[in-house]
Design a protein around this motif. Sequence first.
Motif, PDB file in Angstrom:
ATOM      1  N   LEU A  74       0.922  -0.817   0.238  1.00  0.00           N
ATOM      2  CA  LEU A  74       0.096   0.317   0.005  1.00  0.00           C
ATOM      3  C   LEU A  74       1.503   1.376  -0.052  1.00  0.00           C
ATOM      4  O   LEU A  74       1.827   1.307   0.312  1.00  0.00           O
ATOM      5  CB  LEU A  74      -1.041  -0.747   1.136  1.00  0.00           C
ATOM      6  N   SER A  75       0.103   2.231  -0.492  1.00  0.00           N
ATOM      7  CA  SER A  75       0.959   3.378  -0.742  1.00  0.00           C
ATOM      8  C   SER A  75       1.566   4.297   1.050  1.00  0.00           C
ATOM      9  O   SER A  75       2.652   4.323   1.014  1.00  0.00           O
ATOM     10  CB  SER A  75      -0.323   5.096  -1.070  1.00  0.00           C
ATOM     11  N   VAL A  76       0.717   4.113   1.792  1.00  0.00           N
ATOM     12  CA  VAL A  76       1.135   4.010   3.125  1.00  0.00           C
ATOM     13  C   VAL A  76       2.214   3.467   3.929  1.00  0.00           C
ATOM     14  O   VAL A  76       3.218   3.955   4.333  1.00  0.00           O
ATOM     15  CB  VAL A  76      -0.225   3.840   4.473  1.00  0.00           C
ATOM     16  N   GLN A  77       2.229   2.085   3.399  1.00  0.00           N
ATOM     17  CA  GLN A  77       3.304   1.144   3.782  1.00  0.00           C
ATOM     18  C   GLN A  77       4.866   1.645   2.770  1.00  0.00           C
ATOM     19  O   GLN A  77       5.551   1.744   3.273  1.00  0.00           O
ATOM     20  CB  GLN A  77       3.236  -0.371   3.189  1.00  0.00           C
ATOM     21  N   LEU A  78       4.474   1.972   2.123  1.00  0.00           N
ATOM     22  CA  LEU A  78       5.097   2.849   0.780  1.00  0.00           C
ATOM     23  C   LEU A  78       5.982   3.508   2.054  1.00  0.00           C
ATOM     24  O   LEU A  78       7.861   3.789   1.877  1.00  0.00           O
ATOM     25  CB  LEU A  78       5.106   2.826  -0.407  1.00  0.00           C
ATOM     26  N   TRP A  79       5.126   4.690   2.050  1.00  0.00           N
ATOM     27  CA  TRP A  79       5.744   6.117   2.799  1.00  0.00           C
ATOM     28  C   TRP A  79       6.145   5.267   4.222  1.00  0.00           C
ATOM     29  O   TRP A  79       7.524   6.003   4.376  1.00  0.00           O
ATOM     30  CB  TRP A  79       4.295   6.647   3.382  1.00  0.00           C
ATOM     31  N   ALA A  80       5.510   4.393   5.227  1.00  0.00           N
ATOM     32  CA  ALA A  80       6.296   4.209   6.287  1.00  0.00           C
ATOM     33  C   ALA A  80       7.394   3.767   5.910  1.00  0.00           C
ATOM     34  O   ALA A  80       8.529   4.076   6.320  1.00  0.00           O
ATOM     35  CB  ALA A  80       5.666   3.044   6.824  1.00  0.00           C
ATOM     36  N   LEU A  81       8.254   3.230   4.734  1.00  0.00           N
ATOM     37  CA  LEU A  81       9.418   2.517   4.451  1.00  0.00           C
ATOM     38  C   LEU A  81      10.737   3.914   4.347  1.00  0.00           C
ATOM     39  O   LEU A  81      11.538   3.699   5.305  1.00  0.00           O
ATOM     40  CB  LEU A  81       9.200   2.075   3.077  1.00  0.00           C
ATOM     41  N   VAL A  82       9.989   4.700   3.381  1.00  0.00           N
ATOM     42  CA  VAL A  82      10.814   5.906   3.021  1.00  0.00           C
ATOM     43  C   VAL A  82      11.137   6.958   4.477  1.00  0.00           C
ATOM     44  O   VAL A  82      12.254   7.530   5.006  1.00  0.00           O
ATOM     45  CB  VAL A  82      10.695   5.951   2.068  1.00  0.00           C
ATOM     46  N   ARG A  83      10.042   7.252   4.917  1.00  0.00           N
ATOM     47  CA  ARG A  83       9.932   7.993   5.832  1.00  0.00           C
ATOM     48  C   ARG A  83      10.176   7.742   7.526  1.00  0.00           C
ATOM     49  O   ARG A  83      10.865   8.352   8.368  1.00  0.00           O
ATOM     50  CB  ARG A  83       7.972   7.681   6.108  1.00  0.00           C
ATOM     51  N   GLY A  84      11.474   6.574   7.764  1.00  0.00           N
ATOM     52  CA  GLY A  84      11.423   5.437   8.791  1.00  0.00           C
ATOM     53  C   GLY A  84      10.692   5.631  10.132  1.00  0.00           C
ATOM     54  O   GLY A  84      11.004   5.433  10.960  1.00  0.00           O
ATOM     55  N   LEU A  85       8.953   5.370   9.995  1.00  0.00           N
ATOM     56  CA  LEU A  85       8.458   5.481  11.278  1.00  0.00           C
ATOM     57  C   LEU A  85       6.816   4.995  10.220  1.00  0.00           C
ATOM     58  O   LEU A  85       6.809   5.016   9.925  1.00  0.00           O
ATOM     59  CB  LEU A  85       7.729   6.795  11.622  1.00  0.00           C
ATOM     60  N   PRO A  86       6.513   3.850  11.537  1.00  0.00           N
ATOM     61  CA  PRO A  86       4.644   2.794  10.796  1.00  0.00           C
ATOM     62  C   PRO A  86       4.065   3.115  11.109  1.00  0.00           C
ATOM     63  O   PRO A  86       4.245   4.587  11.644  1.00  0.00           O
ATOM     64  CB  PRO A  86       4.980   1.775  11.830  1.00  0.00           C
ATOM     65  N   SER A  87       3.222   3.514   9.802  1.00  0.00           N
ATOM     66  CA  SER A  87       2.152   3.396   9.991  1.00  0.00           C
ATOM     67  C   SER A  87       1.067   3.382  10.003  1.00  0.00           C
ATOM     68  O   SER A  87       1.367   2.014  10.259  1.00  0.00           O
ATOM     69  CB  SER A  87       1.886   4.195   8.659  1.00  0.00           C
ATOM     70  N   VAL A  88      -0.066   3.756  10.812  1.00  0.00           N
ATOM     71  CA  VAL A  88      -0.812   2.911  11.547  1.00  0.00           C
ATOM     72  C   VAL A  88      -2.008   2.979  10.623  1.00  0.00           C
ATOM     73  O   VAL A  88      -2.732   3.643  10.372  1.00  0.00           O
ATOM     74  CB  VAL A  88      -1.314   3.539  12.979  1.00  0.00           C
TER      75      VAL A  88
END
Length: 270
Positions: free
Chosen positions: A144-158
Amino acid sequence: MPMHANIVLNRKSLCFLFAMLPLLLCQFCAPTPPRPPSPPLGKERIARILAALREEGKSVSTFFSAGKLAFHHNGSGHEADILIFGTRTPFRLKLELRHPWGRPLMHLLIMDSQIQILSFSEKRCYSGSLSEAGKFGILPEGMLSVQLWALVRGLPSVLPYSKAISVKGDQISLLDANSQEVEIIDFYPESDRPRRITFPMQGIRFILSGYERTSGILYATNTRLESLHAKNALALKLIQVVFNRAIPEPIFELHIPAGFKTISLKEAGR
């Protein structure tokens, strides 16, 4: 006391010391007893941790980062320098991969659920949806896009969930309406910092380490993406990060060089 008596006593002391030495060494070399398991987290702490993760997520609207990206597939590996530009609303990510000596390898532009991949080695530009990119092997299928964001952001999305529970210490499970796990967050002992995030439905997990704060914003400098069903992994190491600065709009444009062929991911995956 005669001198010979002192010598006798010293010899007796030395003999006693040598006799006790193995016992003393055993005490120093004895293995550290294992840390007792932590009890499951209570409802109040679960709510507090998830609320804090959401707030940390909201603290970043844009970011720019530079680092290293490593790919591992069935024992072989490749490494590239990477530049990442991102905006949370609207959701946009630009990833520029270069060979360590500077030659461009690949550019990826993700806008909402659409992706374009510019491959310099193939002289091709692929375009389609994130789900199609997963089938093509560029990203994990179903990511998912939120998981991709979490990967590059360095913090998990809920992810959205119906119920949050803790069945063991230092772990929170997020369940959907059918009581299926959508996300499992493991924490470092005696810390609220995520250590491992598992997404059973997508068959992937993140491993985070090396936490730092920049401008008061928490992020992991090392994030590893692993497949639960294959020997594939992707490791991102952030070396420099700048949060919440304006990013020029031309950054989120993909300039296709002359002579490159444009192909849909749907067609490429056949």
